[in-house]
Structure formats: C-alpha cells, structure tokens
Write an enzyme that holds these catalytic residues in place. Structure first.
Site, PDB file in Angstrom:
ATOM      1  N   GLU A  46       0.841  -1.195   0.000  1.00 48.41           N
ATOM      2  CA  GLU A  46       0.000   0.000   0.000  1.00 48.41           C
ATOM      3  C   GLU A  46       0.887   1.259   0.000  1.00 48.41           C
ATOM      4  O   GLU A  46       1.886   1.330   0.741  1.00 48.41           O
ATOM      5  CB  GLU A  46      -0.855  -0.070   1.268  1.00 48.41           C
ATOM      6  CG  GLU A  46      -1.856   0.999   1.487  1.00 48.41           C
ATOM      7  CD  GLU A  46      -2.693   0.716   2.737  1.00 48.41           C
ATOM      8  OE1 GLU A  46      -3.645   1.462   2.979  1.00 48.41           O
ATOM      9  OE2 GLU A  46      -2.386  -0.258   3.469  1.00 48.41           O
ATOM     10  N   LYS A 115      -9.116   2.252  -2.266  1.00 47.86           N
ATOM     11  CA  LYS A 115      -9.364   1.516  -1.032  1.00 47.86           C
ATOM     12  C   LYS A 115     -10.816   1.758  -0.614  1.00 47.86           C
ATOM     13  O   LYS A 115     -11.260   2.904  -0.516  1.00 47.86           O
ATOM     14  CB  LYS A 115      -8.407   1.997   0.051  1.00 47.86           C
ATOM     15  CG  LYS A 115      -8.396   1.177   1.332  1.00 47.86           C
ATOM     16  CD  LYS A 115      -7.258   1.649   2.237  1.00 47.86           C
ATOM     17  CE  LYS A 115      -7.125   0.818   3.497  1.00 47.86           C
ATOM     18  NZ  LYS A 115      -5.973   1.241   4.328  1.00 47.86           N
ATOM     19  N   CYS A 169      -5.522  -3.496   2.009  1.00 47.51           N
ATOM     20  CA  CYS A 169      -5.361  -3.639   3.452  1.00 47.51           C
ATOM     21  C   CYS A 169      -6.660  -3.836   4.239  1.00 47.51           C
ATOM     22  O   CYS A 169      -7.202  -4.927   4.288  1.00 47.51           O
ATOM     23  CB  CYS A 169      -4.581  -2.457   4.014  1.00 47.51           C
ATOM     24  SG  CYS A 169      -3.874  -2.794   5.654  1.00 47.51           S
TER      25      CYS A 169
END
Length: 637
Positions: A46, A115, A169
């Site tokens: 990330e 994300k 994530c």
C-alpha cells in the site's frame, strides 16, 4: 498459461519515508527480480511510491505530484515487460485523496482501484487524509501522461482464464471484504496491497484471515505489506508477504527483513475454476450479487512460468506434518465411530458381525467397531469376528487375524470356506485348477454369504471393510466384499488406511495389540484369492496387478477434486513422484486407472451406506452421480 498455471508474486521494497526517488529505485529492483523469476502478476504494498507512514505530508502537493511522476516512470520502465504490476499510490480526484492500487501493464495504467474502507480506530487514523472509495464505480481518471483510466472498486482485469481483482489492506478485515464481491464478478486471483503493522499474535490472525478468504472465494490471494523501513514513530511494519490458494499458504517470506524482497509461487487456475464449477452455493451467490464488473481486458504475450517449483503432494489425502496427521486420524475415528453408533442406536442392534482377513481394511473396520462398542458400553463379546481361510490364506494373515480378535476380546469364530467353494465349483461345473475370475469371486461371495447369514442369525449388523481406493478401481467382487449392511471405510483411501492403523498402533493400543497391528501394516496388500506360492507366502499382490495405491490415490484425488485432464494428471504425477517412478510406469497406471474407474462404476452405483470422512467420496447418493455405462475413450490421451 501452460495447463493454466501462472506464476504470481508479492514484493516489499526498501522504503525511505516520503523519499519517492529512493522508493522508485528499490521498486525497480523488485520489478527486475520479478521479471527474472517469470512473475506475471506482481503486487506491491500500500502506498509504495510515497511510503505508508507519511502522515500530514499527504496534504503536500509536492508529495502527490512526485508520486504521479513516479507512476509515469514505472509505466515507462515496464513497457517491455509482460507483467501486471499492482502499485500502491495516492490519487487526488475532485478534492478527495484516495489510497489506490494502480494496475500497470505494458507501459500503461489499465485501471485504478481505490481503497474501499478507511480505518480510523486504534492505531489507525487514515480518514484524516484519505476518502473511502467504496461507492466509486466506472469513473474515468485523466493524468498528465494518460487519459481516461478506469477508476472504481468493481474493476476486473482479464487475460483469458486469468481474472484479477484488487483490494487494499483494511478491505480484507471488514465483515464482507470487497474481494468477496470481486470473486463473484469472476476474479480468481486477488491482490491485496497492504500496510499491516505488527502486534503480538497479529501475524497468526492475519495468516488465517488470508487463508480463509482465499478458501471462501476459491481464489488465489496475493498479499504484500509494508516493511521495516516505514516510520517507527508509533508502529512497526514487518514486510509480510503471502501467497495463498483456496485456503492453503503456498509461499510466505521471513518477516522483518531489511533488504528488497520478492516471493513467488505458481497458481493452478484450473484447480480454482474447478472448485467454483462444483460449488453450487458459489453459483447461487452469483445470482444474489447485484454488482456488475467493469472488465478491463489485456493479454499476456508469453505463458512461461519458469521452473515448475510448485509443491505437488504425492499423498494428498495424508497430512505431511506428524502432529496434524495425528489430529486428522483422531478426527476420522470420531467420524467413523459416531456414524456407526448412530446406525446401531437407530436399528436398536447390539451386535456387529465382521470378516477378519488379517489385512489393513478389515483391521481398521474392527478397530472402529471396538471403539464404538466401548463408547456405547456394549460388551466386546457382542462383536462377532470371523476369519474364513481359503485357498490363498497364508499363515501370516491367519495368525494375525486370530491373534488380533482374541486380544481385543471379541466373539471369535473360524469358518474354513475351502469345502464350500469346492462344492460350488462342482455345482457350476468350474475346474478347480482354472484360477480365473470365477475362481476368485466364488471365494469372495462365499465369505459374504456366510457373513450375511450369520448377521441374520445373530441379530447383528454386518460391517463392510472396503476402502475408497478399492471402490475407485472396482477392486472388489460385486455382491461379494462389495456388499455389507454398513460400510465404515468407504471414503478412506488406502494410503490413509495405513496411517489410521498406524495411529492406533502408536497412540492407543497396548503392546501386544500394537505388535500385531505393526505386522499387519508390513504385510503386502492382497485379497489372497489365489493359492499360496511354494514357500507358503502371498502370491497375489494387489499392487503388482493394479499398480501402487499411492499412485492411484493421487490420480483419484486430482481427477475428482479438480476434474484434471489426462495430460494434467500425468504432468502432476511426474512432478509428485519425480525419482520414484519413471514416466512410462506412471502413464501405464494412469491408463489403467481411467479404464477401471469408468468400467467399474456399476459397483459404486449400488454401494451400502457409509460415512463421508474427507473431501472426496464416491457415494452414488452424494458426491458422484455417474452413469455406469459412460465411455472412457475421450478421457485417455
């Protein structure tokens, strides 16, 4: 890919916080390493271009603009590479900053995935800088060096059978991860660009999370997390890299490394697609999914995955780890005994009848019966054990069967079948000296008749002893040892039967019984239906006739589990048994396996009840609905 294998990888470059030039230098080193290793899909952590721990520097235009320049540089650098690069970097769009995965291929950005979920609890406070991208679908982004780039969480990147989806994530940690939807939209490989800090015991939870998600989505899951060179002001990152496939970790790195790291593994696309094809619940979930994918097509130029270093287990039914194997054996016994107990309680029967040959299968079935009777507080004298010596019975198997039954305090009996078989030969006008299939099956059916009639006489349940491997090959006599009133071994392959008997010998049996069980384990597998040799030893060894059971169990697993083709079965067996068997031997037994599996289906179509204990069963009421007259011609090479 060749036979739909593809090599994928996860990378963790050395990071300098907010030093984009240095970060790109290390990213390029990892890309070069990936190219050398024939990696086709390489996932970075990330925010890899900037580093994850920049804090309020994410509000600086200098950092964002330099990150864009670095993305252009990576595109230019990768122009000649036949590789998908999933790069973590920020995106400023409509006054909102997004934490994104840039999917780069052949010098251009195929798409940008934001994300979906932004953590803002405990040690995380990403919402200070970033906006969640959960509801972004099918937008277009223009950067200085490329126009109209697809932007959204529903992007599927497609090259033939390879379907890629990406999340970032925290997306994995939420109640329903975006990858669950991505898999329903077709993605069979999921990449996760992550920055997961280390806490005591967090790694084991993270590992189980990744394995479980890859199992739930029936996908490969590539996980790449930030490393130790991120800021350690409040947190420490370890550079955790993982590649999982359908619930199993294929490759993981050693965490806390201080150098650039790249790991890779070969993924079996056929296996993943076969799991989805079989799983009706997965197909039903497709109907309930209202998401529509935006498919971004690309095409790999080459299909070379380099050296085939994927581990192929030669004994897929048996865990390699001794501790795990012990747990598995204990669980299987619990399934078998609980299933038999239910049948005895339902029928209100207090007796069991079983034929004991001194071989592995009848030994295992007897051990199950004994354990069940002990559990139900039924005296062992209610277990009627019968040995029935015939023309091929050797002293070794006879003595072992007698000794075992007596040591276990069962109601032991001996009935010699020679005279009855000779009379039957006379009745059907079959020459005694003609040792053909009739000669063998007369004995098997005589034994079954005795057992059935004694079960009626005693008011007992006749327990079958045949195993999964014998059923797959049809290595049983129709309406002979093929038949019983309840079959406790019917979904246990021969390779596993050995370990189950060995488990009892080592863990549960007293010394005398343990010695008998050990000798049974060392006895060649045989139905003992042909006369003994001149030395009184077994002359009819099953594995000399139909081939080694470890090979057939291997074929059975991959043929049923993933519908593997002849070509793939041969390829996988060559890798698994490299150095054990030459290719021509494997091919010989594969041909026999295919022929016998098809021609012997009629025996499996009339199987007695029995519990399923593993992922594969051939029960006509459960896992295998196959016509008895199907042709095998198209399944041979």
């Amino acid at each position: 890919m060749t036979m739909n294998f593809i090599r994928v990888g996860a990378a963790c470059p050395v990071t300098k916080v907010a030093n984009i030039e240095e970060n790109i230098r290390n990213i390029k080193i990892c890309i070069d390493k990936g190219h050398e290793d024939n990696i086709k899909v390489l996932v970075f952590p990330e925010l890899a271009t900037t580093s994850y721990t920049c804090g309020d520097l994410f509000m600086q235009s200098t950092l964002i603009n330099k990150s864009y320049k670095s993305l252009e540089e990576i595109c230019e650098y990768s122009k000649s590479l036949d590789m998908i690069i999933a790069m973590g970097a920020p995106l400023l769009h409509n006054y909102c900053l997004y934490n994104c995965a840039y999917i780069i291929f052949n010098g251009e950005i195929l798409g940008i995935v934001p994300k979906s979920y932004i953590p803002n609890y405990s040690e995380f406070y990403e919402k200070r800088w970033f906006t969640e991208g959960l509801n972004i679908k099918e937008e277009l982004i223009t950067l200085d060096f490329q126009e109209d780039i697809p932007f959204g969480t529903n992007l599927i990147f497609s090259s033939g059978n390879v379907k890629l989806g990406f999340e970032i994530c925290e997306d994995l940690w939420v109640t329903i991860p975006p990858s669950s939807y991505l898999s329903l939209m077709g993605a069979n490989i999921i990449g996760n660009l992550s920055a997961s800090n280390e806490l005591v015991s967090k790694n084991s939870y993270r590992k189980s999370l990744i394995e479980n998600q890859s199992a739930r989505t029936m996908s490969s899951y590539i996980y790449a997390s930030s490393g130790v060179h991120e800021s350690s002001t409040d947190l420490l990152f370890s550079g955790d890299l993982r590649i999982s496939e359908n619930g199993t970790t294929l490759k993981e790195n050693e965490r806390f490394q201080r150098e650039n790291q790249v790991i890779s593994s070969i993924i079996d696309i056929d296996r993943l697609n076969a799991e989805r094809n079989k799983n009706i619940s997965f197909r039903d979930s497709l109907k309930n999914s209202c998401l529509k994918p935006m498919e971004v097509k690309f095409k790999f130029k080459f299909n070379d995955y380099g050296i085939f270093d994927r581990y192929i287990d030669k004994h897929p039914f048996v865990p390699n780890n001794p501790k795990e194997r012990e747990v598995r054996c204990k669980e299987i016994f619990n399934i078998q005994t609980s299933a038999l107990a239910k049948r005895l309680e339902h029928t209100n029967i207090k007796k069991a009848v079983i034929g004991i040959s001194g071989g592995l299968d009848s030994t295992l079935a007897l051990l199950v019966i004994v354990k069940t009777f002990d559990m139900l507080n039924i005296p062992r004298e209610n277990i009627v054990t019968i040995t029935m010596p015939g023309f091929g019975t050797t002293d070794r198997t006879y003595n072992n069967s007698v000794s075992l039954c007596k040591e276990l305090n069962t109601n032991f009996r001996e009935i010699n079948i020679v005279a009855a078989c000779l009379q039957h030969f006379k009745d059907i006008n079959h020459p005694v000296e003609k040792h053909d299939v009739t000669y063998e099956n007369v004995q098997a059916r005589e034994r079954t008749q005795i057992l059935m009639d004694l079960a009626n006489k005693e008011g007992g349940l006749l327990i079958g002893t045949g195993d999964l491997s014998e059923l797959a090959l049809g290595w049983c006599t129709f309406n002979g040892d093929h038949m019983s009133m309840y079959s406790v071994n019917s979904s246990i392959p021969k390779t596993l039967v050995k370990y189950l008997v060995g488990y009892v010998a080592e863990q549960e049996a007293q010394d005398r019984i343990s010695k008998i069980l050990t000798d049974i384990l060392e006895t060649p597998v045989s139905p003992e239906l042909l006369p003994k040799d001149k030395n009184g030893e077994i002359s009819q060894k099953t594995e000399d006739i139909v081939g080694p059971y470890e090979i057939h169990d291997f074929f059975l697993y991959h043929f049923i589990k993933q519908g593997a083709s002849y070509e793939k079965l041969l390829f996988l067996s060559k890798e698994a048994f490299k150095g054990d068997y030459p290719e021509e031997i494997l091919e010989k037994w594969l041909n026999l396996f295919i022929k016998r599996f098809f021609t012997q289906q009629f025996k499996r179509s009339t199987l007695p009840d029995g519990p399923k204990v593993g992922s594969i069963s051939l029960s006509p009421r459960g896992d295998l609905r196959m016509p008895s007259d199907a042709s095998y011609g198209s399944f041979l090479d």
